[in-house]
Design an enzyme around this catalytic site. Structure first.
Site, PDB file in Angstrom:
ATOM      1  N   SER A  16      44.602 -13.696  -4.817  1.00  0.00           N
ATOM      2  CA  SER A  16      44.524 -14.211  -3.454  1.00  0.00           C
ATOM      3  C   SER A  16      45.767 -13.761  -2.718  1.00  0.00           C
ATOM      4  CB  SER A  16      44.465 -15.733  -3.512  1.00  0.00           C
ATOM      5  OG  SER A  16      44.494 -16.254  -2.218  1.00  0.00           O
ATOM      6  N   TYR A  56      41.145 -21.334   2.081  1.00  0.00           N
ATOM      7  CA  TYR A  56      39.963 -21.753   1.350  1.00  0.00           C
ATOM      8  C   TYR A  56      40.061 -21.336  -0.111  1.00  0.00           C
ATOM      9  CZ  TYR A  56      35.491 -22.470  -0.507  1.00  0.00           C
ATOM     10  OH  TYR A  56      34.524 -22.894  -1.330  1.00  0.00           O
ATOM     11  N   GLU A  57      40.494 -20.081  -0.336  1.00  0.00           N
ATOM     12  CA  GLU A  57      40.634 -19.620  -1.724  1.00  0.00           C
ATOM     13  C   GLU A  57      41.584 -20.516  -2.472  1.00  0.00           C
ATOM     14  OE1 GLU A  57      40.237 -14.990  -0.417  1.00  0.00           O
ATOM     15  OE2 GLU A  57      41.942 -15.519  -1.632  1.00  0.00           O
ATOM     16  N   LEU A  58      42.692 -20.850  -1.787  1.00  0.00           N
ATOM     17  CA  LEU A  58      43.701 -21.671  -2.415  1.00  0.00           C
ATOM     18  C   LEU A  58      43.131 -23.037  -2.762  1.00  0.00           C
ATOM     19  CD1 LEU A  58      46.641 -21.950  -3.176  1.00  0.00           C
ATOM     20  CD2 LEU A  58      47.074 -22.812  -0.909  1.00  0.00           C
ATOM     21  N   LYS A  65      45.232 -11.304   3.782  1.00  0.00           N
ATOM     22  CA  LYS A  65      44.406 -10.158   4.117  1.00  0.00           C
ATOM     23  C   LYS A  65      44.760  -9.594   5.478  1.00  0.00           C
ATOM     24  CE  LYS A  65      41.366 -11.700   0.871  1.00  0.00           C
ATOM     25  NZ  LYS A  65      41.819 -13.030   0.628  1.00  0.00           N
TER      26      LYS A  65
END
Ligand SMILES: *[C@@H]1O[C@H](CO)[C@@H](O)[C@H](O)[C@H]1NC(C)=O
Ligand SMILES: *[C@@H]1O[C@H](CO)[C@@H](O)[C@H](O)[C@H]1NC(C)=O
Ligand SMILES: *[C@@H]1O[C@H](CO)[C@@H](O)[C@H](O)[C@H]1NC(C)=O
Ligand SMILES: *[C@@H]1O[C@H](CO)[C@@H](O)[C@H](O)[C@H]1NC(C)=O
Ligand SMILES: *[C@@H]1O[C@H](CO)[C@@H](O)[C@H](O)[C@H]1NC(C)=O
Ligand SMILES: *[C@@H]1O[C@H](CO)[C@@H](O)[C@H](O)[C@H]1NC(C)=O
Ligand SMILES: *[C@@H]1O[C@H](CO)[C@@H](O)[C@H](O)[C@H]1NC(C)=O
Ligand SMILES: *[C@@H]1O[C@H](CO)[C@@H](O)[C@H](O)[C@H]1NC(C)=O
Length: 537
Positions: free
Chosen positions: A376, A450-452, A379
């Site tokens: 992650s 969100y990934e986190l 980006k």
């Protein structure tokens, strides 16, 4: 600078916009025989757009070839969009878009249509649904929706009787399977179809997740008589879980022992962090050597931990010479013990890595996961974040995959286009053994958050994934991270030092390997080899 200029706003747009999704990822997969498109993610404000300067190229073996309406009857150019009606195997290759000084490249891989199935396994989106919870399959296409004049839903390649859209019901185990939305499109008098397939797994009731108390099972607490102490018992629970103290003796309760309220903090959907404080005032000898137990329980299970109070300095009354001799022996023994422990601590990582290599340990064989780590990272791809991006997309895979034989999941590289990105991230994290977070001041943009959070949920509540934080640029204050990150052990935070972390043999990579799952890795190459990490001009 290698990094492409994809401003963050576009990434956010990609997730929000339901109308026409642009394609910012480098590696793109399409299926033979299906209409397909590439769309440039435009960043310039409307008045600066120079649509008349737009050019599309395909990189052939003899160099770039200008794409235009006469290139192929299957190819249609519409400003920012390159459409294929349909994509064929020969369309695989590199494509470039150019407008003024803006360019973007894609690597398109067209894969053959499956002969035995109505969908392509490589392009399915996996999603787990809890039994009895709502299962929804919406056949929506961000790009072709307007054109599609018929949509049919198939389950395991059989047309579904009741063709409602969205398909909605309470999940049962028999609902598990592959759901394929087929969008029928007319173009130039021909009928085409585009498919989108979800791999739905129906999982058991998550409310049965076992409650877990944090910290060791037995806690010895050194106290002084007459003082007060607070014992903190904390647990991860589901909605119905409870946490409480047992402090009763046969003959009742100590009057100086007080149980505090339970505080609950919601950390994610259905998951809670709860703690309760036991306060012991004016500690007396009755409180010593007694097990104060704390229990967390729900219908699925139970977990208990104990606190025991010990007197701080129990002075022993022994004859002088015995005492001196004993002291010397004790000092020598403790010095040796401290040395051993120190050596063990300093070389812990090396010892563990040596042991793994020596025993050929591999803990990745049987857990059914696909990736060793999900990476992650920010980006946002503006020049000032280029190094971070290069580190995540190039340096990490070069070292961990090429050199040490791990398999990483890097969204930009490994994720196929289309559909529910958020679900996809969740399912990819579920398939990964570690979550590597490349952290910097600018990390917390919305979609990485969100990934986190998804990763934290897996790590803390379901205990399925371990988190590795890489502090790429000194962050200093971690205050901007979710509070639950503070529960992570500190050794899971690695600091990247560009000048010292170059060699494969450096502390940084050793520590990272130590945190990665044990895997039968390829043998080390030349130990003194130095990585060309700073590739940029
Ligand atoms: C979709 O199109 C392909 C050819 O491009 C065809 O083989 C396939 O049968 C079509 N699928 C359906 C459900 O009509
Ligand atoms: C185009 O192809 C050439 C040779 O096949 C390759 O060297 C070059 O890197 C490619 N360019 C892009 C943008 O992919
Ligand atoms: C269209 O592309 C072909 C090569 O694919 C090229 O030979 C031709 O000159 C191009 N036409 C225009 C108008 O650019
Ligand atoms: C494009 O690049 C040229 C030369 O690098 C520069 O002079 C020009 O201002 C640039 N145009 C835009 C719109 O950035
Ligand atoms: C579909 O999901 C199941 C369960 O998660 C998994 O075992 C299977 O490999 C998936 N299928 C594909 C084609 O990804
Ligand atoms: C779908 O499109 C075709 C061709 O444009 C047309 O003949 C047909 O009636 C349309 N069907 C529906 C349900 O709109
Ligand atoms: C008790 O521990 C939990 C987690 O370890 C922490 O979040 C909480 O703030 C602590 N409570 C107190 C009063 O220290
Ligand atoms: C605490 O647990 C231990 C064993 O786990 C038990 O022997 C002890 O009686 C318990 N103490 C209380 C106060 O329930």
């Amino acid at each position: 600078m290698h990094c492409r200029e994809i401003p963050l706003t576009l990434w956010v747009l990609m997730f929000i916009s339901t109308s026409e999704t642009c394609t910012s990822r480098l590696h793109i997969t399409a299926v033979e025989g299906e209409p397909f498109y590439l769309k440039y993610c435009s960043s310039s404000p409307e008045h600066e757009k120079k649509k008349n300067t737009i050019k599309w190229y395909k990189n052939e073996s003899h160099g770039p070839v200008d794409l235009n309406l006469s290139s192929s009857p299957r190819i249609l150019l519409r400003d920012y969009v390159l459409e294929f009606w349909p994509a064929e195997l020969i369309d695989s290759g590199s494509y470039s878009f150019q407008m003024g000084n803006d360019t973007h490249d894609w690597k398109l891989n067209v894969i053959p249509r499956s002969k035995h199935s109505c969908f392509t396994e490589k392009l399915v989106m996996s999603k787990a649904v809890e039994v009895k919870k709502s299962l929804q399959i919406a056949c929506e296409h961000s790009y072709y929706q307007q054109l599609a004049n018929r949509t049919v839903l198939y389950k395991n390649c059989e047309k579904m009787e009741n063709n409602q859209n969205p398909f909605l019901k309470n999940a049962e185990f028999k609902d598990q399977g592959y759901y394929t939305c087929v969008f029928f499109l007319h173009h130039n008098g021909k009928l085409f179809n585009v498919t989108k397939t979800f791999n739905i797994t129906v999982v058991g009731d998550r409310s049965n997740i076992l409650p877990v108390l944090l910290g060791p099972k037995i806690n010895e607490v050194k106290v002084e008589l007459g003082k007060d102490i607070e014992l903190n018992c904390s647990a991860l629970l589901n909605e119905k879980g409870v946490i409480y103290w047992n402090t009763w003796r046969k003959n009742g309760k100590d009057p100086n022992v007080h149980e505090g309220e339970v505080t609950r903090i919601r950390i994610s959907e259905g998951k809670w962090l709860a703690f309760t404080i036991l306060r012991i005032e004016n500690i007396n000898t009755r409180n010593l050597n007694f097990l104060y137990n704390c229990t967390a329980v729900n219908e699925g299970g139970i977990d208990t931990k104990s606190f025991i109070l010990l007197r701080k300095e129990d002075v022993v009354d022994i004859p002088g010479h015995v005492f001196t001799g004993g002291m010397i022996a004790a000092v020598v023994v403790s010095v040796v013990a401290v040395c051993l422990v120190t050596v063990g601590v300093i070389y812990r990582v090396d010892l563990v890595l040596f042991y793994r290599r020596f025993m050929g340990r591999d803990e990745t064989l049987t857990d059914g996961k696909t990736y060793d780590a999900f990476v992650s990272y920010l980006k946002e791809c503006q020049p000032e974040h280029g190094e971070e991006h290069t580190f995540a997309v190039e340096t990490l895979p070069r070292v961990l995959e090429k050199h040490f034989g791990y398999k990483l999941c890097i969204f930009e590289r490994d994720v196929v286009p289309g559909g529910a990105v958020v679900d996809e991230i969740h399912s990819l994290i579920e398939k990964s053994r570690r979550l590597i977070i490349v952290l910097s001041q600018s990390y917390m943009s919305s979609e990485v958050r969100y990934e986190l959070e998804s990763g934290l949920h897996e790590a803390l509540v379901e205990r399925k994934i371990k988190i590795i934080l890489i502090e790429f640029t000194p962050v200093g204050d971690f205050g901007f991270l979710p509070q639950s990150l503070n529960l992570l052990q500190s050794h899971r935070v690695l600091k990247w030092k560009a000048d010292e972390s170059l060699s494969y043999n450096s502390r940084f990579w050793k520590n990272l390997l130590y945190l990665m799952p044990a895997k039968a890795v390829k043998p080390y190459r030349d130990e003194s080899e130095v990585l060309p990490v700073l590739l940029q001009s």
